[in-house]
Design a protein around this motif. Structure first.
Motif, PDB file in Angstrom:
ATOM      1  N   ALA A   1       1.316  -0.559  -0.101  1.00  0.00           N
ATOM      2  CA  ALA A   1      -0.084   0.012   0.302  1.00  0.00           C
ATOM      3  C   ALA A   1       1.145   1.291  -0.014  1.00  0.00           C
ATOM      4  CB  ALA A   1      -1.411   0.387   1.049  1.00  0.00           C
ATOM      5  N   PRO A   2       1.606   1.485  -1.494  1.00  0.00           N
ATOM      6  CA  PRO A   2       2.427   2.895  -1.470  1.00  0.00           C
ATOM      7  C   PRO A   2       1.853   4.093  -0.525  1.00  0.00           C
ATOM      8  CG  PRO A   2       2.310   1.275  -3.250  1.00  0.00           C
ATOM      9  CD  PRO A   2       1.765   1.094  -2.305  1.00  0.00           C
ATOM     10  N   ALA A   3       0.587   4.114  -0.572  1.00  0.00           N
ATOM     11  CA  ALA A   3       0.334   5.547   0.434  1.00  0.00           C
ATOM     12  C   ALA A   3       0.083   5.480   1.523  1.00  0.00           C
ATOM     13  CB  ALA A   3      -1.591   5.307  -0.116  1.00  0.00           C
ATOM     14  N   THR A   4       0.273   4.363   2.241  1.00  0.00           N
ATOM     15  CA  THR A   4       1.259   4.518   3.852  1.00  0.00           C
ATOM     16  C   THR A   4       2.001   5.635   3.838  1.00  0.00           C
ATOM     17  OG1 THR A   4       1.973   2.448   3.048  1.00  0.00           O
ATOM     18  CG2 THR A   4      -0.690   2.926   4.028  1.00  0.00           C
ATOM     19  N   LEU A   5       3.457   5.487   2.520  1.00  0.00           N
ATOM     20  CA  LEU A   5       3.803   6.955   2.490  1.00  0.00           C
ATOM     21  C   LEU A   5       4.504   7.455   3.450  1.00  0.00           C
ATOM     22  CD1 LEU A   5       7.482   6.586   2.149  1.00  0.00           C
ATOM     23  CD2 LEU A   5       7.032   7.744  -0.144  1.00  0.00           C
ATOM     24  N   PRO A   6       3.643   8.858   3.648  1.00  0.00           N
ATOM     25  CA  PRO A   6       3.437   9.632   3.948  1.00  0.00           C
ATOM     26  C   PRO A   6       3.099   9.030   5.225  1.00  0.00           C
ATOM     27  CG  PRO A   6       2.207  10.246   2.385  1.00  0.00           C
ATOM     28  CD  PRO A   6       2.442   8.962   2.680  1.00  0.00           C
ATOM     29  N   MET A   7       2.607   8.455   6.223  1.00  0.00           N
ATOM     30  CA  MET A   7       2.400   8.429   7.265  1.00  0.00           C
ATOM     31  C   MET A   7       3.538   7.853   8.184  1.00  0.00           C
ATOM     32  SD  MET A   7      -0.475   5.822   9.054  1.00  0.00           S
ATOM     33  CE  MET A   7      -1.932   6.803   8.286  1.00  0.00           C
ATOM     34  N   TRP A   8       4.323   7.249   7.466  1.00  0.00           N
ATOM     35  CA  TRP A   8       6.127   6.117   7.703  1.00  0.00           C
ATOM     36  C   TRP A   8       6.558   7.338   7.972  1.00  0.00           C
ATOM     37  CZ3 TRP A   8       8.751   2.028   4.492  1.00  0.00           C
ATOM     38  CH2 TRP A   8       9.985   1.883   5.013  1.00  0.00           C
ATOM     39  N   LEU A   9       6.435   7.552   7.121  1.00  0.00           N
ATOM     40  CA  LEU A   9       8.100   9.675   6.986  1.00  0.00           C
ATOM     41  C   LEU A   9       7.426  10.388   8.257  1.00  0.00           C
ATOM     42  CD1 LEU A   9       7.984  10.501   3.339  1.00  0.00           C
ATOM     43  CD2 LEU A   9       9.298   8.759   4.496  1.00  0.00           C
ATOM     44  N   GLN A  10       6.328  10.286   8.734  1.00  0.00           N
ATOM     45  CA  GLN A  10       5.849  10.700   9.672  1.00  0.00           C
ATOM     46  C   GLN A  10       6.441  10.689  11.188  1.00  0.00           C
ATOM     47  OE1 GLN A  10       2.122  11.905   9.933  1.00  0.00           O
ATOM     48  NE2 GLN A  10       2.000  13.158   8.065  1.00  0.00           N
ATOM     49  N   VAL A  11       7.099   8.858  10.744  1.00  0.00           N
ATOM     50  CA  VAL A  11       7.130   8.131  12.200  1.00  0.00           C
ATOM     51  C   VAL A  11       8.332   7.897  12.489  1.00  0.00           C
ATOM     52  CG1 VAL A  11       4.995   8.292  12.788  1.00  0.00           C
ATOM     53  CG2 VAL A  11       5.558   5.910  11.299  1.00  0.00           C
ATOM     54  N   GLY A  12       9.661   8.955  11.271  1.00  0.00           N
ATOM     55  CA  GLY A  12      10.705   8.264  11.606  1.00  0.00           C
ATOM     56  C   GLY A  12      11.132   6.536  10.221  1.00  0.00           C
ATOM     57  N   GLY A  13       9.784   6.762   9.386  1.00  0.00           N
ATOM     58  CA  GLY A  13      10.385   5.907   7.811  1.00  0.00           C
ATOM     59  C   GLY A  13      11.356   6.431   6.996  1.00  0.00           C
ATOM     60  N   GLN A  14      11.492   7.543   6.954  1.00  0.00           N
ATOM     61  CA  GLN A  14      13.113   8.027   5.603  1.00  0.00           C
ATOM     62  C   GLN A  14      14.428   7.492   6.574  1.00  0.00           C
ATOM     63  OE1 GLN A  14      12.796  11.992   3.975  1.00  0.00           O
ATOM     64  NE2 GLN A  14      14.775  11.664   4.106  1.00  0.00           N
ATOM     65  N   GLU A  15      14.351   7.823   7.562  1.00  0.00           N
ATOM     66  CA  GLU A  15      15.679   7.173   8.161  1.00  0.00           C
ATOM     67  C   GLU A  15      15.195   5.565   7.714  1.00  0.00           C
ATOM     68  OE1 GLU A  15      14.874  10.721  10.696  1.00  0.00           O
ATOM     69  OE2 GLU A  15      13.870   8.791   9.840  1.00  0.00           O
ATOM     70  N   THR A  16      14.703   5.024   7.717  1.00  0.00           N
ATOM     71  CA  THR A  16      14.845   3.294   7.721  1.00  0.00           C
ATOM     72  C   THR A  16      15.007   3.527   5.813  1.00  0.00           C
ATOM     73  OG1 THR A  16      13.070   3.022   9.487  1.00  0.00           O
ATOM     74  CG2 THR A  16      13.382   1.586   7.382  1.00  0.00           C
ATOM     75  N   LEU A  17      14.295   3.892   4.859  1.00  0.00           N
ATOM     76  CA  LEU A  17      14.489   4.079   3.985  1.00  0.00           C
ATOM     77  C   LEU A  17      15.873   4.094   2.801  1.00  0.00           C
ATOM     78  CD1 LEU A  17      10.872   5.616   2.531  1.00  0.00           C
ATOM     79  CD2 LEU A  17      11.532   2.987   2.087  1.00  0.00           C
ATOM     80  N   VAL A  18      16.243   5.449   3.758  1.00  0.00           N
ATOM     81  CA  VAL A  18      17.499   5.684   3.747  1.00  0.00           C
ATOM     82  C   VAL A  18      18.599   4.451   3.987  1.00  0.00           C
ATOM     83  CG1 VAL A  18      19.365   7.462   3.928  1.00  0.00           C
ATOM     84  CG2 VAL A  18      17.662   7.926   3.856  1.00  0.00           C
ATOM     85  N   SER A  19      18.498   3.466   5.205  1.00  0.00           N
ATOM     86  CA  SER A  19      19.612   2.796   5.302  1.00  0.00           C
ATOM     87  C   SER A  19      19.268   1.649   4.649  1.00  0.00           C
ATOM     88  CB  SER A  19      19.303   2.339   6.709  1.00  0.00           C
ATOM     89  OG  SER A  19      17.595   1.249   6.859  1.00  0.00           O
ATOM     90  N   TYR A  20      18.155   1.352   3.528  1.00  0.00           N
ATOM     91  CA  TYR A  20      18.109   0.218   2.231  1.00  0.00           C
ATOM     92  C   TYR A  20      18.705   1.147   1.220  1.00  0.00           C
ATOM     93  CZ  TYR A  20      15.944  -3.153   5.246  1.00  0.00           C
ATOM     94  OH  TYR A  20      16.152  -4.000   6.676  1.00  0.00           O
ATOM     95  N   GLY A  21      19.099   2.262   0.416  1.00  0.00           N
ATOM     96  CA  GLY A  21      19.741   3.174  -0.028  1.00  0.00           C
ATOM     97  C   GLY A  21      18.801   3.830  -0.490  1.00  0.00           C
TER      98      GLY A  21
END
Length: 245
Positions: free
Chosen positions: A101-121
């Protein structure tokens, strides 16, 4: 965190003697703190040998901190050489949901998801469009190793043993422990935290950051906000005794 003296478990609760649990709170991508805590566990076992020990991790391995990918890699290696239990945290649910469900990205980013995505490149743009979200979900699915996906899919909702109940967030008062919903186990806060009556077992949990471990007659909270404070808490329990490393 200042070391606390060894003490008895809250009244009425105990576990099997000569079986020691080492329980670790919310890691949130802080590989440095995870390595230090496991070194402390190894040192404690050399100092105080016991017939069997189990390392229990209470979820939220990812997000907020900088090294989520490396944390999962470390835990997978740890699992090969030690008795381990990995509990599901609410932050782990975002990773697998985002792929489908790609549309959940904004919610994930609000709780720290960007750091996880960056760790996977993967570096998400600001204000990602719907097309960006779909592209990023596909890229993340490609970047996520099969072993990491398997790890995420087999995390336990909770772990019960003798008089102990290990869980990420807590439990819903008035509902038997065996009948708790996954949403409550991963997400509950106030209804659980404000409940003062004892449960069937002593609940050991994280999810809600506290300055120092919060020991109550019915529960123990060991989430000391590691990603922000640099304090990753490890609680040991053996028989009717407990302490912190």
């Amino acid at each position: 965190m200042q070391a606390l003296p060894d003490q008895r478990l809250p009244s009425g609760f105990s576990s099997t003697p000569q079986l020691r649990f080492y329980t670790v709170g919310d890691i949130h991508g802080r590989l440095d703190l995870l390595e230090k805590v496991n070194a402390k566990i190894d040192t404690d076992l050399r100092r105080r040998p016991c017939p069997r020990s189990v390392r229990v991790f209470l979820g939220d391995y990812v997000d907020r901190g900088p090294r989520s990918k490396e944390v999962i890699e470390y835990l997978l290696r740890l699992e090969e050489e030690n008795d381990t239990v990995f509990v599901l945290g609410n932050h782990e649910t975002f990773l697998t949901i985002f792929i489908d469900a790609p549309a959940t990205l904004p919610m994930w980013l609000q709780v720290g998801g960007q750091e996880t995505l960056v760790s996977y490149g993967i570096r998400p743009p600001r204000n990602a469009s719907e097309a960006d979200q779909s592209r990023l979900a596909a890229e993340f699915a490609e970047a996520l190793p099969a072993s990491h996906l398997s790890f995420l899919q087999r995390l336990r909702p909770c772990f019960a043993f003798d008089g102990l109940f290990f869980v990420h967030a807590g439990v819903r008062p008035g509902i038997p422990l065996a009948n708790q919903s996954l949403a409550d186990l991963c997400w509950i806060r106030e209804d659980f935290l404000q409940h003062n009556e004892v449960f069937e077992k002593l609940v050991v949990h994280g999810h809600t950051p506290v300055r120092t471990p919060d020991i109550r007659p019915n529960r123990i909270n060991i989430d000391t906000g590691a990603y922000a404070t640099g304090q990753l808490t490890c609680l040991w329990i053996e028989g009717d005794r407990m302490g912190f490393l």
